[in-house]
Write a protein that holds these residues in place. Sequence first.
Motif, PDB file in Angstrom:
ATOM      1  N   THR A  35       0.826  -1.213   0.000  1.00  0.00           N
ATOM      2  CA  THR A  35       0.000   0.000   0.000  1.00  0.00           C
ATOM      3  C   THR A  35       0.857   1.258   0.000  1.00  0.00           C
ATOM      4  O   THR A  35       0.456   2.288  -0.551  1.00  0.00           O
ATOM      5  CB  THR A  35      -0.956   0.009   1.201  1.00  0.00           C
ATOM      6  OG1 THR A  35      -0.206  -0.193   2.412  1.00  0.00           O
ATOM      7  CG2 THR A  35      -1.998  -1.102   1.069  1.00  0.00           C
ATOM      8  N   ALA A  36       2.044   1.188   0.597  1.00  0.00           N
ATOM      9  CA  ALA A  36       2.963   2.328   0.533  1.00  0.00           C
ATOM     10  C   ALA A  36       3.474   2.503  -0.893  1.00  0.00           C
ATOM     11  O   ALA A  36       3.636   3.629  -1.376  1.00  0.00           O
ATOM     12  CB  ALA A  36       4.125   2.133   1.495  1.00  0.00           C
ATOM     13  N   TYR A  54      -1.645  14.399   2.411  1.00  0.00           N
ATOM     14  CA  TYR A  54      -2.862  13.595   2.397  1.00  0.00           C
ATOM     15  C   TYR A  54      -2.637  12.208   2.989  1.00  0.00           C
ATOM     16  O   TYR A  54      -1.512  11.696   3.043  1.00  0.00           O
ATOM     17  CB  TYR A  54      -3.405  13.463   0.970  1.00  0.00           C
ATOM     18  CG  TYR A  54      -2.451  12.834  -0.027  1.00  0.00           C
ATOM     19  CD1 TYR A  54      -2.421  11.450  -0.233  1.00  0.00           C
ATOM     20  CD2 TYR A  54      -1.586  13.614  -0.782  1.00  0.00           C
ATOM     21  CE1 TYR A  54      -1.554  10.878  -1.153  1.00  0.00           C
ATOM     22  CE2 TYR A  54      -0.724  13.063  -1.708  1.00  0.00           C
ATOM     23  CZ  TYR A  54      -0.712  11.685  -1.898  1.00  0.00           C
ATOM     24  OH  TYR A  54       0.153  11.134  -2.802  1.00  0.00           O
ATOM     25  N   LEU A  55      -3.739  11.633   3.423  1.00  0.00           N
ATOM     26  CA  LEU A  55      -3.779  10.223   3.824  1.00  0.00           C
ATOM     27  C   LEU A  55      -4.215   9.433   2.610  1.00  0.00           C
ATOM     28  O   LEU A  55      -5.212   9.766   1.970  1.00  0.00           O
ATOM     29  CB  LEU A  55      -4.764  10.022   4.967  1.00  0.00           C
ATOM     30  CG  LEU A  55      -4.998   8.569   5.414  1.00  0.00           C
ATOM     31  CD1 LEU A  55      -3.748   7.988   6.043  1.00  0.00           C
ATOM     32  CD2 LEU A  55      -6.180   8.500   6.382  1.00  0.00           C
ATOM     33  N   TYR A  56      -3.462   8.398   2.277  1.00  0.00           N
ATOM     34  CA  TYR A  56      -3.788   7.544   1.136  1.00  0.00           C
ATOM     35  C   TYR A  56      -4.312   6.210   1.651  1.00  0.00           C
ATOM     36  O   TYR A  56      -3.698   5.585   2.519  1.00  0.00           O
ATOM     37  CB  TYR A  56      -2.537   7.324   0.284  1.00  0.00           C
ATOM     38  CG  TYR A  56      -2.752   6.401  -0.899  1.00  0.00           C
ATOM     39  CD1 TYR A  56      -3.299   6.876  -2.084  1.00  0.00           C
ATOM     40  CD2 TYR A  56      -2.392   5.053  -0.826  1.00  0.00           C
ATOM     41  CE1 TYR A  56      -3.490   6.039  -3.177  1.00  0.00           C
ATOM     42  CE2 TYR A  56      -2.577   4.219  -1.912  1.00  0.00           C
ATOM     43  CZ  TYR A  56      -3.129   4.707  -3.085  1.00  0.00           C
ATOM     44  OH  TYR A  56      -3.320   3.872  -4.155  1.00  0.00           O
ATOM     45  N   LEU A  57      -5.469   5.790   1.137  1.00  0.00           N
ATOM     46  CA  LEU A  57      -6.069   4.526   1.535  1.00  0.00           C
ATOM     47  C   LEU A  57      -6.222   3.634   0.314  1.00  0.00           C
ATOM     48  O   LEU A  57      -6.742   4.081  -0.719  1.00  0.00           O
ATOM     49  CB  LEU A  57      -7.439   4.750   2.176  1.00  0.00           C
ATOM     50  CG  LEU A  57      -7.482   5.634   3.421  1.00  0.00           C
ATOM     51  CD1 LEU A  57      -8.923   5.826   3.872  1.00  0.00           C
ATOM     52  CD2 LEU A  57      -6.660   5.019   4.536  1.00  0.00           C
ATOM     53  N   PHE A  58      -5.770   2.384   0.430  1.00  0.00           N
ATOM     54  CA  PHE A  58      -5.924   1.425  -0.663  1.00  0.00           C
ATOM     55  C   PHE A  58      -6.674   0.216  -0.120  1.00  0.00           C
ATOM     56  O   PHE A  58      -6.222  -0.453   0.811  1.00  0.00           O
ATOM     57  CB  PHE A  58      -4.567   1.002  -1.219  1.00  0.00           C
ATOM     58  CG  PHE A  58      -4.667   0.269  -2.531  1.00  0.00           C
ATOM     59  CD1 PHE A  58      -4.687   0.959  -3.728  1.00  0.00           C
ATOM     60  CD2 PHE A  58      -4.762  -1.123  -2.557  1.00  0.00           C
ATOM     61  CE1 PHE A  58      -4.790   0.283  -4.940  1.00  0.00           C
ATOM     62  CE2 PHE A  58      -4.869  -1.802  -3.767  1.00  0.00           C
ATOM     63  CZ  PHE A  58      -4.877  -1.097  -4.963  1.00  0.00           C
ATOM     64  N   THR A  61      -7.415  -6.933  -0.274  1.00  0.00           N
ATOM     65  CA  THR A  61      -7.722  -8.018   0.659  1.00  0.00           C
ATOM     66  C   THR A  61      -7.734  -7.485   2.079  1.00  0.00           C
ATOM     67  O   THR A  61      -8.626  -7.789   2.873  1.00  0.00           O
ATOM     68  CB  THR A  61      -6.689  -9.154   0.526  1.00  0.00           C
ATOM     69  OG1 THR A  61      -6.704  -9.637  -0.820  1.00  0.00           O
ATOM     70  CG2 THR A  61      -7.021 -10.296   1.468  1.00  0.00           C
ATOM     71  N   PHE A  62      -6.730  -6.676   2.402  1.00  0.00           N
ATOM     72  CA  PHE A  62      -6.719  -5.896   3.641  1.00  0.00           C
ATOM     73  C   PHE A  62      -6.532  -4.430   3.277  1.00  0.00           C
ATOM     74  O   PHE A  62      -5.726  -4.100   2.403  1.00  0.00           O
ATOM     75  CB  PHE A  62      -5.599  -6.349   4.575  1.00  0.00           C
ATOM     76  CG  PHE A  62      -5.749  -7.751   5.072  1.00  0.00           C
ATOM     77  CD1 PHE A  62      -6.774  -8.084   5.944  1.00  0.00           C
ATOM     78  CD2 PHE A  62      -4.886  -8.746   4.644  1.00  0.00           C
ATOM     79  CE1 PHE A  62      -6.931  -9.389   6.393  1.00  0.00           C
ATOM     80  CE2 PHE A  62      -5.036 -10.046   5.093  1.00  0.00           C
ATOM     81  CZ  PHE A  62      -6.059 -10.375   5.962  1.00  0.00           C
ATOM     82  N   ILE A  63      -7.254  -3.548   3.950  1.00  0.00           N
ATOM     83  CA  ILE A  63      -7.087  -2.121   3.704  1.00  0.00           C
ATOM     84  C   ILE A  63      -5.777  -1.648   4.327  1.00  0.00           C
ATOM     85  O   ILE A  63      -5.372  -2.108   5.396  1.00  0.00           O
ATOM     86  CB  ILE A  63      -8.277  -1.310   4.278  1.00  0.00           C
ATOM     87  CG1 ILE A  63      -8.189   0.151   3.839  1.00  0.00           C
ATOM     88  CG2 ILE A  63      -8.367  -1.436   5.794  1.00  0.00           C
ATOM     89  CD1 ILE A  63      -9.422   0.972   4.211  1.00  0.00           C
ATOM     90  N   GLY A  64      -5.095  -0.783   3.626  1.00  0.00           N
ATOM     91  CA  GLY A  64      -3.854  -0.207   4.136  1.00  0.00           C
ATOM     92  C   GLY A  64      -3.705   1.194   3.575  1.00  0.00           C
ATOM     93  O   GLY A  64      -4.629   1.724   2.968  1.00  0.00           O
ATOM     94  N   GLY A  65      -2.537   1.760   3.750  1.00  0.00           N
ATOM     95  CA  GLY A  65      -2.393   3.112   3.248  1.00  0.00           C
ATOM     96  C   GLY A  65      -0.990   3.644   3.313  1.00  0.00           C
ATOM     97  O   GLY A  65      -0.018   2.912   3.523  1.00  0.00           O
ATOM     98  N   GLY A  66      -0.903   4.934   3.107  1.00  0.00           N
ATOM     99  CA  GLY A  66       0.360   5.641   3.160  1.00  0.00           C
ATOM    100  C   GLY A  66       0.098   7.072   3.597  1.00  0.00           C
ATOM    101  O   GLY A  66      -1.042   7.540   3.575  1.00  0.00           O
ATOM    102  N   LEU A  67       1.142   7.760   3.978  1.00  0.00           N
ATOM    103  CA  LEU A  67       1.019   9.130   4.467  1.00  0.00           C
ATOM    104  C   LEU A  67       1.981  10.035   3.718  1.00  0.00           C
ATOM    105  O   LEU A  67       3.190   9.770   3.677  1.00  0.00           O
ATOM    106  CB  LEU A  67       1.323   9.183   5.967  1.00  0.00           C
ATOM    107  CG  LEU A  67       1.257  10.562   6.628  1.00  0.00           C
ATOM    108  CD1 LEU A  67      -0.155  11.131   6.560  1.00  0.00           C
ATOM    109  CD2 LEU A  67       1.733  10.469   8.081  1.00  0.00           C
ATOM    110  N   VAL A  68       1.436  11.081   3.115  1.00  0.00           N
ATOM    111  CA  VAL A  68       2.249  12.066   2.386  1.00  0.00           C
ATOM    112  C   VAL A  68       2.117  13.415   3.083  1.00  0.00           C
ATOM    113  O   VAL A  68       1.001  13.904   3.295  1.00  0.00           O
ATOM    114  CB  VAL A  68       1.789  12.180   0.921  1.00  0.00           C
ATOM    115  CG1 VAL A  68       2.495  13.340   0.226  1.00  0.00           C
ATOM    116  CG2 VAL A  68       2.067  10.877   0.181  1.00  0.00           C
ATOM    117  N   ALA A  81       3.909   4.324   9.091  1.00  0.00           N
ATOM    118  CA  ALA A  81       3.144   5.567   8.970  1.00  0.00           C
ATOM    119  C   ALA A  81       2.075   5.397   7.892  1.00  0.00           C
ATOM    120  O   ALA A  81       2.359   4.928   6.792  1.00  0.00           O
ATOM    121  CB  ALA A  81       4.069   6.723   8.613  1.00  0.00           C
ATOM    122  N   GLY A  82       0.853   5.740   8.220  1.00  0.00           N
ATOM    123  CA  GLY A  82      -0.249   5.580   7.276  1.00  0.00           C
ATOM    124  C   GLY A  82      -0.830   4.186   7.239  1.00  0.00           C
ATOM    125  O   GLY A  82      -1.739   3.905   6.453  1.00  0.00           O
TER     126      GLY A  82
END
Length: 238
Positions: A35-36, A54-58, A61-68, A81-82
Amino acid sequence: MLGLPAEVAQAWALVDLAAEVERRTGLPATFMKDTAAACVAELVAGRGRSVRSYLYLFVDTFIGGGLVIDSHLHAGLHGNAGAVGSLPLGMTAPGTRKSPAQLLAVASLLTLESLYTQAGLDPEAVQDERALQSPWREHTEMWLRQAAAAIAHAINSAACLLDLEGTIIDGSFSREMLAALLAEVQAASARTNWEGVVPPLVQPGAIGSDARALGGAMLPLYANFAPDRDLFLKTDTA
């Protein structure tokens, strides 16, 4: 959550994926959470070119994300982070050891697949247009309402802590499904208490289901040519 035998899960936990890829290919490999990596694709080739923090959400199968933050991907001390999938959706009740559910237990596609399976439907419909067609639609709509409420909670928590400009949501499903999820997130956000904090603008991702692969492919180039080069060279320790 995947129902794997404990010994199989433990075996995977001991695998150094980057080292194993290097051994098998003879090529240098860098480890980054999928997700990163998707967040990198959005940062370089998507809406990240116009949204600075922004907060990035993907949703996969499992939700995850990244932080910019200020147009730079932040991995954090442990590369988490994220990583909003681990965000608790409530507080532990006094006098009990039962932990509240995490975001990934509610807003992941694995949960929707389980609903399909229990109804005797093809779980692979989560990734195509069937998800919004009968007989899958009623189960999808139930998941959308629950997932959106949980995602709105995550966005609210992130905004309170980081004062973000936006939230970008993408996933491994059709663009129609993404639009339906965003509509539900907007509705859930309208029911959220935003007193004292400015709600970040929620937008759809521009890359789609290929974001993880595209972001992974971009990493070597971005590591060598991005202004924040040192940040990406740290990803092998994430």
